[in-house]
Design an enzyme around this catalytic site. Structure first.
Site, PDB file in Angstrom:
ATOM      1  N   LYS A  35       0.839  -1.206   0.000  1.00 54.70           N
ATOM      2  CA  LYS A  35       0.000   0.000   0.000  1.00 54.70           C
ATOM      3  C   LYS A  35       0.873   1.254   0.000  1.00 54.70           C
ATOM      4  O   LYS A  35       0.639   2.203  -0.740  1.00 54.70           O
ATOM      5  CB  LYS A  35      -0.883   0.036   1.254  1.00 54.70           C
ATOM      6  N   GLU A 151     -15.079   8.813  13.525  1.00 59.24           N
ATOM      7  CA  GLU A 151     -15.233   9.243  12.137  1.00 59.24           C
ATOM      8  C   GLU A 151     -16.626   8.865  11.622  1.00 59.24           C
ATOM      9  O   GLU A 151     -17.102   7.775  11.867  1.00 59.24           O
ATOM     10  CB  GLU A 151     -14.149   8.546  11.291  1.00 59.24           C
ATOM     11  N   ASN A 208     -24.497   4.759  14.367  1.00 65.35           N
ATOM     12  CA  ASN A 208     -24.568   3.717  13.330  1.00 65.35           C
ATOM     13  C   ASN A 208     -25.678   2.707  13.607  1.00 65.35           C
ATOM     14  O   ASN A 208     -26.388   2.282  12.688  1.00 65.35           O
ATOM     15  CB  ASN A 208     -23.224   3.004  13.192  1.00 65.35           C
ATOM     16  N   GLY A 253     -35.350  -2.566   0.925  1.00 63.26           N
ATOM     17  CA  GLY A 253     -34.557  -3.312  -0.056  1.00 63.26           C
ATOM     18  C   GLY A 253     -33.800  -4.455   0.573  1.00 63.26           C
ATOM     19  O   GLY A 253     -34.299  -5.148   1.461  1.00 63.26           O
ATOM     20  N   GLY A 257     -25.034  -3.287   4.292  1.00 65.06           N
ATOM     21  CA  GLY A 257     -23.829  -4.126   4.266  1.00 65.06           C
ATOM     22  C   GLY A 257     -22.661  -3.226   4.592  1.00 65.06           C
ATOM     23  O   GLY A 257     -22.820  -2.236   5.298  1.00 65.06           O
ATOM     24  N   CYS A 260     -19.112  -1.100   8.131  1.00 63.48           N
ATOM     25  CA  CYS A 260     -19.438  -0.418   9.399  1.00 63.48           C
ATOM     26  C   CYS A 260     -20.723  -0.887  10.076  1.00 63.48           C
ATOM     27  O   CYS A 260     -20.677  -1.376  11.196  1.00 63.48           O
ATOM     28  CB  CYS A 260     -19.491   1.090   9.160  1.00 63.48           C
ATOM     29  N   LYS A 320     -22.499  -0.552  -1.615  1.00 66.82           N
ATOM     30  CA  LYS A 320     -23.335   0.611  -1.920  1.00 66.82           C
ATOM     31  C   LYS A 320     -22.684   1.340  -3.095  1.00 66.82           C
ATOM     32  O   LYS A 320     -21.537   1.023  -3.453  1.00 66.82           O
ATOM     33  CB  LYS A 320     -23.510   1.507  -0.703  1.00 66.82           C
ATOM     34  N   ARG A 327     -17.070  -5.447   1.364  1.00 66.99           N
ATOM     35  CA  ARG A 327     -17.177  -6.097   2.676  1.00 66.99           C
ATOM     36  C   ARG A 327     -18.661  -6.194   3.067  1.00 66.99           C
ATOM     37  O   ARG A 327     -19.377  -5.212   3.020  1.00 66.99           O
ATOM     38  CB  ARG A 327     -16.400  -5.282   3.729  1.00 66.99           C
TER      39      ARG A 327
HETATM   40  P1  NAD Z   1      -9.243  -0.353   6.318  1.00 63.90           P
HETATM   41  O1  NAD Z   1      -9.217  -1.817   6.572  1.00 63.90           O
HETATM   42  O2  NAD Z   1      -9.631   0.171   4.976  1.00 63.90           O
HETATM   43  O3  NAD Z   1      -7.809   0.259   6.681  1.00 63.90           O
HETATM   44  C1  NAD Z   1      -7.116  -0.003   7.860  1.00 63.90           C
HETATM   45  C2  NAD Z   1      -5.633   0.159   7.594  1.00 63.90           C
HETATM   46  O4  NAD Z   1      -4.923   0.041   8.818  1.00 63.90           O
HETATM   47  C3  NAD Z   1      -5.069  -0.925   6.665  1.00 63.90           C
HETATM   48  O5  NAD Z   1      -4.397  -0.319   5.577  1.00 63.90           O
HETATM   49  C4  NAD Z   1      -4.100  -1.700   7.562  1.00 63.90           C
HETATM   50  O6  NAD Z   1      -2.976  -2.216   6.857  1.00 63.90           O
HETATM   51  C5  NAD Z   1      -3.694  -0.629   8.555  1.00 63.90           C
HETATM   52  N1  NAD Z   1      -3.116  -1.145   9.776  1.00 63.90           N
HETATM   53  C6  NAD Z   1      -3.513  -2.212  10.547  1.00 63.90           C
HETATM   54  N2  NAD Z   1      -2.685  -2.357  11.589  1.00 63.90           N
HETATM   55  C7  NAD Z   1      -1.751  -1.382  11.510  1.00 63.90           C
HETATM   56  C8  NAD Z   1      -0.632  -1.008  12.297  1.00 63.90           C
HETATM   57  N3  NAD Z   1      -0.298  -1.690  13.401  1.00 63.90           N
HETATM   58  N4  NAD Z   1       0.128   0.033  11.901  1.00 63.90           N
HETATM   59  C9  NAD Z   1      -0.183   0.723  10.790  1.00 63.90           C
HETATM   60  N5  NAD Z   1      -1.235   0.427   9.995  1.00 63.90           N
HETATM   61  C10 NAD Z   1      -2.011  -0.612  10.352  1.00 63.90           C
HETATM   62  O7  NAD Z   1     -10.196   0.267   7.439  1.00 63.90           O
HETATM   63  P2  NAD Z   1     -11.160   1.530   7.319  1.00 63.90           P
HETATM   64  O8  NAD Z   1     -12.372   1.175   6.557  1.00 63.90           O
HETATM   65  O9  NAD Z   1     -10.365   2.723   6.936  1.00 63.90           O
HETATM   66  O10 NAD Z   1     -11.613   1.668   8.842  1.00 63.90           O
HETATM   67  C11 NAD Z   1     -10.707   2.098   9.836  1.00 63.90           C
HETATM   68  C12 NAD Z   1     -11.503   2.380  11.104  1.00 63.90           C
HETATM   69  O11 NAD Z   1     -12.420   3.467  10.867  1.00 63.90           O
HETATM   70  C13 NAD Z   1     -12.368   1.217  11.578  1.00 63.90           C
HETATM   71  O12 NAD Z   1     -12.424   1.233  12.968  1.00 63.90           O
HETATM   72  C14 NAD Z   1     -13.738   1.541  11.000  1.00 63.90           C
HETATM   73  O13 NAD Z   1     -14.774   0.970  11.752  1.00 63.90           O
HETATM   74  C15 NAD Z   1     -13.764   3.051  11.112  1.00 63.90           C
HETATM   75  N6  NAD Z   1     -14.637   3.710  10.155  1.00 63.90           N
HETATM   76  C16 NAD Z   1     -14.697   3.283   8.868  1.00 63.90           C
HETATM   77  C17 NAD Z   1     -15.526   3.951   7.961  1.00 63.90           C
HETATM   78  C18 NAD Z   1     -15.631   3.476   6.542  1.00 63.90           C
HETATM   79  O14 NAD Z   1     -16.555   3.935   5.851  1.00 63.90           O
HETATM   80  N7  NAD Z   1     -14.759   2.632   6.049  1.00 63.90           N
HETATM   81  C19 NAD Z   1     -16.279   5.055   8.385  1.00 63.90           C
HETATM   82  C20 NAD Z   1     -16.173   5.487   9.703  1.00 63.90           C
HETATM   83  C21 NAD Z   1     -15.345   4.801  10.589  1.00 63.90           C
END
Ligand code: NAD
Length: 438
Positions: A35, A151, A208, A253, A257, A260, A320, A327
């Site tokens: 990445k 977030e 949520n 619908g 999914g 979150c 969506k 996921r």
């Molecule tokens: P994601 O899986 O897309 O990204 C997480 C990243 O963290 C990955 O790139 C992973 O390699 C990295 N990571 C894991 N362990 C690590 C470490 N020790 N050091 C450095 N990097 C590390 O996850 P996401 O969708 O961005 O979600 C992150 C958090 O935010 C979650 O708690 C999620 O619930 C929350 N969140 C997500 C969304 C969303 O729409 N995706 C919205 C609000 C909140």
């Protein structure tokens, strides 16, 4: 400000890019070397509208950089955001191992006062846990504070949501610490909720789970409408125009999914039970949602008696629109169900097909909706991408074997579809079959 964002997923990368765009110096850290290498070469690990431009522009101007070296990021920053993944365990509990690992790494290298901000979605009490880990493992006698700043961005509109959030929640241990975060966010000129760490952590889950409840509630009503011969779309109009209810998230619908709502609902239920409470309201929400895919499959099966040898065109795979995230996407469950019933599946999604290919290498991936419909016995709308809303149905009719449409998101007007010569099956509405007057 000098900022470090740990985890460059949907949340971390967007957050880092937006902070850089606002003039801060941002170091994004991830353990995933590929990445980081890709990002250094201008390749985005995810699809998110507008992300490419904002990342490239800020990286070029030197405000945004990428590394696997957490130590470097921590040392150079005043504020460290934790944005790593918090997946669910089998029993719904949140797996905090990634958050804990980051806290341990910070403890190893923290060398002066820092503010550590939890942006990952974490159960109430995790701020205390991060504090305890750093306190017990830090190598230098330095002070630090832990803040909760959940977030609320949505994939598909993540940059806009980060720049224009409805509210910014800051759960801080003291006024001074909250002020530092206020300073960072004040440029956005959005409402800020300053509270304690525990309340901030709960705000995220409560929000949520409430939205998930709205979705499951309207699906529960959709099922009643179907049984009683009513039209859920009319019910939604009647309910949604009540200002106390509102029409958002009242879309019947296939249900929710993504990364979150499913995991946050099950985590909240787990937390409530761990505190000795009764989580049956959330359990019911999750149960209703879990049954949506099977309900649509039942409908399809009833229509065709046997699905063996039948071909289905599936429109949309992402959980969506406007994201490539699959996921907990309903498409996966439906593909599996159709294949189990020995049907053939042709799919099209504007951006998520590559992510599905590794799970289902043997289905047919098409270039567009018309190619998917070509020779199919029916079409199934799974993700409501805009490009599907205004399909040329005359063109679809020319290539599809039978003009039958299963609308898993109720985006089409049943009467219009029927007038166009389609047999229409929505969710919570009676089927429109037989000859139309058109
Ligand atoms: P994601 O899986 O897309 O990204 C997480 C990243 O963290 C990955 O790139 C992973 O390699 C990295 N990571 C894991 N362990 C690590 C470490 N020790 N050091 C450095 N990097 C590390 O996850 P996401 O969708 O961005 O979600 C992150 C958090 O935010 C979650 O708690 C999620 O619930 C929350 N969140 C997500 C969304 C969303 O729409 N995706 C919205 C609000 C909140």
């Amino acid at each position: 400000m000098n900022i470090c964002v740990v985890g460059v997923g949907y949340v971390g990368l967007v957050t880092g890019a937006v902070f850089a765009d606002l003039g801060n110096d941002v170091i994004c850290v991830d353990i995933d070397e590929k990445k980081i290498d890709d990002l250094k070469n201008g390749i985005m690990p995810i699809f998110e509208p507008g992300l490419n431009e904002i990342v490239l522009h800020n990286a070029k101007d030197g405000r945004l950089s990428f590394t696997t070296d957490l130590k470097d990021g921590v040392r150079k920053s005043e504020i460290i955001f934790i944005g790593v993944n918090t997946p669910p365990k089998d029993d719904g509990e949140t797996d905090l191992s990634f958050v804990k690992a980051v806290a341990e790494s910070i403890a190893e290298c923290i060398d002066e006062y820092k503010i550590i901000v939890n942006k990952s979605t974490v159960p109430v009490g995790t701020g205390d846990l991060v504090r305890e880990i750093i306190e017990s493992k830090k190598r230098k006698d330095v002070d630090f504070d832990v803040v909760s700043n959940p977030e609320f961005l949505r994939e598909g509109s993540a940059i806009k949501d980060t720049l224009e959030p409805d509210r910014i929640v800051i759960g801080a241990p003291s006024k001074n610490v909250a002020m530092k975060l206020l300073e960072l966010y004040s440029v956005l000129e959005r409402p800020m909720i300053i509270t304690d760490v525990h309340s901030a952590e709960i705000i995220k889950y409560a929000s949520n789970a409430f939205l998930a409840t709205k979705i499951s509630f309207i699906n529960f009503i959709a099922d009643l409408c179907e049984r009683a011969g009513a039209d859920v779309n009319n019910v939604v109009k009647g309910m949604g125009s009540d200002q106390r209810i509102g029409s958002l998230f009242l879309q019947p619908g296939l249900g929710y999914g993504g990364s979150c709502f499913p995991k946050d609902s099950s985590s909240l239920a787990h937390t409530v039970k761990a505190y000795g409470g009764d989580a049956s309201i959330i359990d019911a929400v999750m149960q209703i949602n879990a049954e949506r895919g099977a309900r649509l499959l039942d409908k399809i099966e009833k229509r065709f008696s046997s699905l063996k040898g039948k071909t289905f065109a599936m429109l949309g795979l992402a959980f969506k629109p406007n994201t490539d995230d699959i996921r907990d996407a309903k498409s996966l469950e439906l593909i599996e169900g159709l294949l189990e019933r020995k049907a053939t599946v042709k799919v099209y999604d504007p951006v998520a097909m590559d992510n599905v290919k590794c799970k289902f290498p043997d289905i047919t991936y098409c270039q567009n909706a018309y190619e998917a419909a070509d020779g199919a016995d029916a079409m199934i709308l799974v993700t409501e991408w805009n490009e599907f809303r205004l399909l040329n149905f005359e063109k679809v009719k020319r290539v599809i074997k039978q003009p039958i449409l299963f609308d898993g998101r109720n985006i089409y007007d049943p009467k219009r579809m029927h007038a166009l010569g389609f047999e229409y099956h929505g969710m919570g509405v009676k089927p429109y079959k037989g000859s139309s007057n058109a």
